[in-house]
Design a protein around this motif. Structure first.
Motif, PDB file in Angstrom:
ATOM      1  N   THR A  61       0.855  -1.184   0.000  1.00 55.61           N
ATOM      2  CA  THR A  61       0.000   0.000   0.000  1.00 55.61           C
ATOM      3  C   THR A  61       0.893   1.237   0.000  1.00 55.61           C
ATOM      4  O   THR A  61       2.110   1.125  -0.044  1.00 55.61           O
ATOM      5  CB  THR A  61      -0.979  -0.019   1.200  1.00 55.61           C
ATOM      6  N   THR A  62       0.293   2.409   0.085  1.00 59.39           N
ATOM      7  CA  THR A  62       1.071   3.651   0.107  1.00 59.39           C
ATOM      8  C   THR A  62       1.158   4.179   1.532  1.00 59.39           C
ATOM      9  O   THR A  62       0.383   3.783   2.404  1.00 59.39           O
ATOM     10  CB  THR A  62       0.392   4.727  -0.768  1.00 59.39           C
ATOM     11  N   ALA A  63       2.075   5.104   1.753  1.00 58.33           N
ATOM     12  CA  ALA A  63       2.263   5.691   3.080  1.00 58.33           C
ATOM     13  C   ALA A  63       1.016   6.448   3.536  1.00 58.33           C
ATOM     14  O   ALA A  63       0.738   6.535   4.730  1.00 58.33           O
ATOM     15  CB  ALA A  63       3.467   6.623   3.065  1.00 58.33           C
ATOM     16  N   LYS A  64       0.269   6.984   2.576  1.00 54.03           N
ATOM     17  CA  LYS A  64      -0.911   7.792   2.905  1.00 54.03           C
ATOM     18  C   LYS A  64      -2.147   6.949   3.208  1.00 54.03           C
ATOM     19  O   LYS A  64      -3.128   7.447   3.736  1.00 54.03           O
ATOM     20  CB  LYS A  64      -1.215   8.755   1.754  1.00 54.03           C
ATOM     21  N   ALA A  65      -2.128   5.677   2.863  1.00 46.31           N
ATOM     22  CA  ALA A  65      -3.286   4.804   3.061  1.00 46.31           C
ATOM     23  C   ALA A  65      -3.562   4.620   4.553  1.00 46.31           C
ATOM     24  O   ALA A  65      -2.634   4.592   5.370  1.00 46.31           O
ATOM     25  CB  ALA A  65      -3.065   3.454   2.407  1.00 46.31           C
ATOM     26  N   GLY A  66      -4.828   4.480   4.896  1.00 50.38           N
ATOM     27  CA  GLY A  66      -5.189   4.215   6.284  1.00 50.38           C
ATOM     28  C   GLY A  66      -4.662   2.855   6.697  1.00 50.38           C
ATOM     29  O   GLY A  66      -4.624   1.931   5.892  1.00 50.38           O
ATOM     30  N   ASN A  67      -4.191   2.730   7.922  1.00 54.51           N
ATOM     31  CA  ASN A  67      -3.669   1.471   8.473  1.00 54.51           C
ATOM     32  C   ASN A  67      -2.418   0.958   7.763  1.00 54.51           C
ATOM     33  O   ASN A  67      -2.127  -0.227   7.812  1.00 54.51           O
ATOM     34  CB  ASN A  67      -4.745   0.379   8.471  1.00 54.51           C
ATOM     35  N   ALA A  68      -1.681   1.849   7.102  1.00 51.80           N
ATOM     36  CA  ALA A  68      -0.429   1.442   6.448  1.00 51.80           C
ATOM     37  C   ALA A  68       0.620   1.163   7.522  1.00 51.80           C
ATOM     38  O   ALA A  68       0.728   1.875   8.508  1.00 51.80           O
ATOM     39  CB  ALA A  68       0.054   2.539   5.511  1.00 51.80           C
ATOM     40  N   ILE A  69       1.386   0.085   7.314  1.00 53.80           N
ATOM     41  CA  ILE A  69       2.418  -0.317   8.266  1.00 53.80           C
ATOM     42  C   ILE A  69       3.763  -0.263   7.554  1.00 53.80           C
ATOM     43  O   ILE A  69       3.907  -0.809   6.455  1.00 53.80           O
ATOM     44  CB  ILE A  69       2.139  -1.744   8.780  1.00 53.80           C
ATOM     45  N   LYS A  70       4.749   0.401   8.169  1.00 55.82           N
ATOM     46  CA  LYS A  70       6.103   0.451   7.601  1.00 55.82           C
ATOM     47  C   LYS A  70       6.600  -0.974   7.419  1.00 55.82           C
ATOM     48  O   LYS A  70       6.493  -1.790   8.323  1.00 55.82           O
ATOM     49  CB  LYS A  70       7.028   1.203   8.552  1.00 55.82           C
ATOM     50  N   PHE A  71       7.148  -1.275   6.247  1.00 55.74           N
ATOM     51  CA  PHE A  71       7.524  -2.656   5.957  1.00 55.74           C
ATOM     52  C   PHE A  71       8.984  -2.783   5.544  1.00 55.74           C
ATOM     53  O   PHE A  71       9.841  -3.064   6.356  1.00 55.74           O
ATOM     54  CB  PHE A  71       6.588  -3.228   4.885  1.00 55.74           C
ATOM     55  N   SER A  72       9.284  -2.566   4.286  1.00 59.58           N
ATOM     56  CA  SER A  72      10.624  -2.832   3.767  1.00 59.58           C
ATOM     57  C   SER A  72      11.464  -1.564   3.700  1.00 59.58           C
ATOM     58  O   SER A  72      10.959  -0.490   3.400  1.00 59.58           O
ATOM     59  CB  SER A  72      10.518  -3.460   2.385  1.00 59.58           C
ATOM     60  N   LYS A  73      12.761  -1.727   3.939  1.00 57.98           N
ATOM     61  CA  LYS A  73      13.695  -0.607   3.826  1.00 57.98           C
ATOM     62  C   LYS A  73      14.148  -0.501   2.367  1.00 57.98           C
ATOM     63  O   LYS A  73      13.981  -1.436   1.596  1.00 57.98           O
ATOM     64  CB  LYS A  73      14.892  -0.861   4.740  1.00 57.98           C
ATOM     65  N   PRO A  74      14.747   0.636   1.999  1.00 63.22           N
ATOM     66  CA  PRO A  74      15.232   0.778   0.619  1.00 63.22           C
ATOM     67  C   PRO A  74      16.316  -0.253   0.288  1.00 63.22           C
ATOM     68  O   PRO A  74      16.959  -0.786   1.194  1.00 63.22           O
ATOM     69  CB  PRO A  74      15.832   2.188   0.596  1.00 63.22           C
ATOM     70  N   GLU A  75      16.506  -0.494  -0.997  1.00 56.45           N
ATOM     71  CA  GLU A  75      17.504  -1.475  -1.425  1.00 56.45           C
ATOM     72  C   GLU A  75      18.871  -1.095  -0.855  1.00 56.45           C
ATOM     73  O   GLU A  75      19.221   0.067  -0.771  1.00 56.45           O
ATOM     74  CB  GLU A  75      17.573  -1.516  -2.957  1.00 56.45           C
ATOM     75  N   GLY A  76      19.616  -2.093  -0.423  1.00 57.81           N
ATOM     76  CA  GLY A  76      20.921  -1.839   0.171  1.00 57.81           C
ATOM     77  C   GLY A  76      20.871  -1.814   1.693  1.00 57.81           C
ATOM     78  O   GLY A  76      21.867  -2.007   2.369  1.00 57.81           O
TER      79      GLY A  76
END
Length: 144
Positions: A61-76
């Motif tokens: 989902t996107t950062a702006k979506a309701g109930n969005a949970i931080k998931f993956s870090k950027p590559e590297g």
């Protein structure tokens, strides 16, 4: 002039994703690297629960979506697995799993294999197939 390779089709090199696994402990929900790969390493995900079928779905989902949970870090900066420590989410998922008693110095967990649906970038975990266990604590030892 007919081409030498006429009628041939290119072999599609789609790398199979490994087993997707969700691991739940008292303090975190961990998704293995295969799960993050199947979802396309999104920065944010939504976790959905189907109460009737006792299934847990994860979808980008996107950062702006309701109930969005931080998931993956950027590559590297990616780790081998993704840990989510959102207390509300842990409690919601733990309602479907019973964590076993763990001996002193160990952590109880429930592990669930998932089914990846790459075309819709979704992974569904069926709680009925969960397996329980305990593991040694990781990290620094507490001072005695």
């Amino acid at each position: 002039m007919a081409s030498l390779l006429q009628g041939f089709e290119e072999v599609q090199l789609v790398k199979p994703v490994g087993k997707t696994v969700l691991t739940v402990t008292d303090s975190a929900i961990r998704f293995n690297k295969a799960t993050a790969e199947a979802l396309g390493f999104p920065a944010y995900v939504k976790v959905l629960i189907n109460d009737k079928t006792r299934q847990i779905a994860v979808t980008p989902t996107t950062a702006k979506a309701g109930n969005a949970i931080k998931f993956s870090k950027p590559e590297g900066k990616r780790a081998a697995s993704v840990s989510v420590k959102e207390a509300t989410l842990i409690e919601a998922v733990k309602a479907y799993l019973t964590l076993p008693e763990a001996p002193e110095g160990e952590i109880a967990y429930q592990s669930v294999n998932g089914t990846a649906y790459p075309e819709s970038k979704t992974v569904i975990f069926d709680v009925a197939n969960a397996t329980a266990g305990t593991m040694k604590r990781r990290g620094r030892k507490k001072a005695a």
